[in-house]
Design a protein around this motif. Sequence first.
Motif, PDB file in Angstrom:
ATOM      1  N   GLN A 146       0.833  -1.203   0.000  1.00 10.09           N
ATOM      2  CA  GLN A 146       0.000   0.000   0.000  1.00 10.09           C
ATOM      3  C   GLN A 146       0.866   1.251   0.000  1.00 10.09           C
ATOM      4  N   LEU A 147       1.928   1.240   0.806  1.00 10.20           N
ATOM      5  CA  LEU A 147       2.819   2.394   0.881  1.00 10.20           C
ATOM      6  C   LEU A 147       3.537   2.626  -0.452  1.00 10.20           C
ATOM      7  N   ILE A 148       3.979   1.526  -1.072  1.00 13.36           N
ATOM      8  CA  ILE A 148       4.634   1.631  -2.381  1.00 13.36           C
ATOM      9  C   ILE A 148       3.680   2.256  -3.391  1.00 13.36           C
ATOM     10  N   ALA A 149       2.418   1.796  -3.384  1.00 10.64           N
ATOM     11  CA  ALA A 149       1.431   2.298  -4.329  1.00 10.64           C
ATOM     12  C   ALA A 149       1.161   3.786  -4.140  1.00 10.64           C
ATOM     13  N   ASN A 150       1.420   4.292  -2.936  1.00 11.70           N
ATOM     14  CA  ASN A 150       1.206   5.713  -2.649  1.00 11.70           C
ATOM     15  C   ASN A 150       2.481   6.536  -2.772  1.00 11.70           C
ATOM     16  N   GLY A 151       3.517   5.948  -3.358  1.00 12.96           N
ATOM     17  CA  GLY A 151       4.737   6.693  -3.631  1.00 12.96           C
ATOM     18  C   GLY A 151       5.639   6.920  -2.434  1.00 12.96           C
ATOM     19  N   ILE A 152       5.447   6.168  -1.355  1.00 14.13           N
ATOM     20  CA  ILE A 152       6.292   6.315  -0.174  1.00 14.13           C
ATOM     21  C   ILE A 152       7.574   5.515  -0.364  1.00 14.13           C
ATOM     22  N   SER A 153       8.710   6.134  -0.094  1.00 12.32           N
ATOM     23  CA  SER A 153       9.995   5.451  -0.194  1.00 12.32           C
ATOM     24  C   SER A 153      10.132   4.448   0.944  1.00 12.32           C
ATOM     25  N   VAL A 154      10.349   3.185   0.604  1.00 15.50           N
ATOM     26  CA  VAL A 154      10.446   2.123   1.607  1.00 15.50           C
ATOM     27  C   VAL A 154      11.837   1.499   1.561  1.00 15.50           C
ATOM     28  N   TRP A 155      12.541   1.583   2.669  1.00 16.65           N
ATOM     29  CA  TRP A 155      13.840   0.914   2.810  1.00 16.65           C
ATOM     30  C   TRP A 155      13.728  -0.140   3.901  1.00 16.65           C
ATOM     31  N   ILE A 156      14.308  -1.299   3.650  1.00 19.95           N
ATOM     32  CA  ILE A 156      14.387  -2.358   4.649  1.00 19.95           C
ATOM     33  C   ILE A 156      15.863  -2.664   4.845  1.00 19.95           C
ATOM     34  N   TYR A 157      16.343  -2.511   6.075  1.00 16.18           N
ATOM     35  CA  TYR A 157      17.770  -2.698   6.321  1.00 16.18           C
ATOM     36  C   TYR A 157      18.006  -3.803   7.338  1.00 16.18           C
ATOM     37  N   SER A 158      19.170  -4.403   7.259  1.00 24.33           N
ATOM     38  CA  SER A 158      19.449  -5.562   8.105  1.00 24.33           C
ATOM     39  C   SER A 158      20.944  -5.667   8.373  1.00 24.33           C
ATOM     40  N   GLY A 159      21.302  -5.846   9.632  1.00 26.26           N
ATOM     41  CA  GLY A 159      22.694  -6.131   9.969  1.00 26.26           C
ATOM     42  C   GLY A 159      23.046  -7.540   9.491  1.00 26.26           C
ATOM     43  N   ASP A 160      24.208  -7.711   8.881  1.00 22.32           N
ATOM     44  CA  ASP A 160      24.497  -9.015   8.275  1.00 22.32           C
ATOM     45  C   ASP A 160      24.923 -10.085   9.272  1.00 22.32           C
ATOM     46  N   ILE A 161      25.077  -9.720  10.545  1.00 17.21           N
ATOM     47  CA  ILE A 161      25.339 -10.744  11.566  1.00 17.21           C
ATOM     48  C   ILE A 161      24.209 -10.780  12.594  1.00 17.21           C
ATOM     49  N   GLY A 200      18.157  -2.551  -5.313  1.00 16.87           N
ATOM     50  CA  GLY A 200      17.055  -1.616  -5.491  1.00 16.87           C
ATOM     51  C   GLY A 200      15.925  -2.237  -6.288  1.00 16.87           C
ATOM     52  N   TYR A 201      14.787  -2.439  -5.659  1.00 14.24           N
ATOM     53  CA  TYR A 201      13.588  -2.912  -6.342  1.00 14.24           C
ATOM     54  C   TYR A 201      12.731  -1.706  -6.719  1.00 14.24           C
ATOM     55  N   LYS A 202      11.735  -1.916  -7.520  1.00 16.32           N
ATOM     56  CA  LYS A 202      10.797  -0.847  -7.846  1.00 16.32           C
ATOM     57  C   LYS A 202       9.901  -0.608  -6.627  1.00 16.32           C
ATOM     58  N   GLY A 203      10.231   0.418  -5.864  1.00 19.21           N
ATOM     59  CA  GLY A 203       9.439   0.747  -4.678  1.00 19.21           C
ATOM     60  C   GLY A 203      10.082   0.402  -3.360  1.00 19.21           C
ATOM     61  N   VAL A 204      11.100  -0.456  -3.363  1.00 14.44           N
ATOM     62  CA  VAL A 204      11.736  -0.882  -2.114  1.00 14.44           C
ATOM     63  C   VAL A 204      13.246  -0.981  -2.308  1.00 14.44           C
ATOM     64  N   VAL A 205      13.984  -0.534  -1.312  1.00 15.09           N
ATOM     65  CA  VAL A 205      15.435  -0.739  -1.263  1.00 15.09           C
ATOM     66  C   VAL A 205      15.730  -1.673  -0.099  1.00 15.09           C
ATOM     67  N   LEU A 206      16.452  -2.740  -0.374  1.00 14.53           N
ATOM     68  CA  LEU A 206      16.911  -3.654   0.667  1.00 14.53           C
ATOM     69  C   LEU A 206      18.415  -3.498   0.807  1.00 14.53           C
ATOM     70  N   THR A 207      18.870  -3.156   2.008  1.00 14.32           N
ATOM     71  CA  THR A 207      20.302  -2.963   2.214  1.00 14.32           C
ATOM     72  C   THR A 207      20.769  -3.662   3.485  1.00 14.32           C
ATOM     73  N   THR A 208      21.987  -4.149   3.451  1.00 16.86           N
ATOM     74  CA  THR A 208      22.600  -4.734   4.638  1.00 16.86           C
ATOM     75  C   THR A 208      23.689  -3.792   5.143  1.00 16.86           C
ATOM     76  N   VAL A 209      24.049  -3.964   6.394  1.00 18.43           N
ATOM     77  CA  VAL A 209      25.163  -3.209   6.988  1.00 18.43           C
ATOM     78  C   VAL A 209      26.163  -4.227   7.514  1.00 18.43           C
ATOM     79  N   ARG A 210      27.358  -4.190   6.956  1.00 19.74           N
ATOM     80  CA  ARG A 210      28.363  -5.200   7.286  1.00 19.74           C
ATOM     81  C   ARG A 210      28.841  -5.058   8.735  1.00 19.74           C
ATOM     82  N   GLY A 211      28.905  -6.181   9.413  1.00 16.01           N
ATOM     83  CA  GLY A 211      29.410  -6.199  10.778  1.00 16.01           C
ATOM     84  C   GLY A 211      28.417  -5.718  11.815  1.00 16.01           C
ATOM     85  N   ALA A 212      27.141  -5.585  11.436  1.00 16.71           N
ATOM     86  CA  ALA A 212      26.121  -5.093  12.367  1.00 16.71           C
ATOM     87  C   ALA A 212      25.177  -6.215  12.772  1.00 16.71           C
TER      88      ALA A 212
END
Length: 242
Positions: A146-161, A200-212
């Motif tokens: 729903q958020l993507i459809a409304n043009g909201i920037s969505v990032w999902i982040y994750s520490g890789d450990i 980078g997906y259309k509507g979502v960015v998935l990123t990891t942080v090394r050592g986190a």
Amino acid sequence: MTVANVLFLESPAGVGFSYASKSFDYTMGDKQTAKDSYTFLINWLERFPEYKTRDFFITGESYAGHYVPQLASLILSQNKNTNRTIINLRGIAVKHFDPCSSDYVLSYLNRAEVQEALHARNTSWEHCSGFDWTDSPITILPTINQLIANGISVWIYSGDIDGMIPVTSTRYSVNKLKLPVETAWRPWYYNKEVGGYVVGYKGVVLTTVRGAGHTVPSYQSERALVMISSFLQGKLPPSFTE
């Protein structure tokens, strides 16, 4: 380095220094938490109207993977009422240390002078509190859509450990959205070292942080700053050539 004005909200009622005046207000759930957070934001903006026109981003970690998208969804819904204060929601970032850091925080926030400086009532601060939780959706992915459809920037982040919510689990969840890839999985850099990986997906960015680990800034504060700065600027974390 100045990146943004930051407003910290302890939520739901009963967490940290937050409290309710009536005992039944401690019967909580996802929907009630979103309503309470929205009410707080509206009242805060009325008290500090100079921030009403600012771009607004919501971030969180761990179970905020529920809180943040649901609050964003409620803001979008309430913004349709032009008679109310409009919150200029632009994006969300959701997290889907030092092993002694919890002890440090507990000791610090229970000092009388610290509580006085924070204008908090004299209380015993603790990390978590027991609640009678009334609702918790099995998945938050429909809200993300729903958020993507409304043009909201969505990032999902994750520490890789992160052993609590591993990167693999997060990638499986994002893949269920079936979004087209706009920028293929690649490393990003900070201080001439790999800071993590990003896709980078259309509507979502998935990123990891090394050592986190689970609480990313507690493990890698500088890399976390690069990541959140990129989020606020609406661009992917830097590649090696930048």
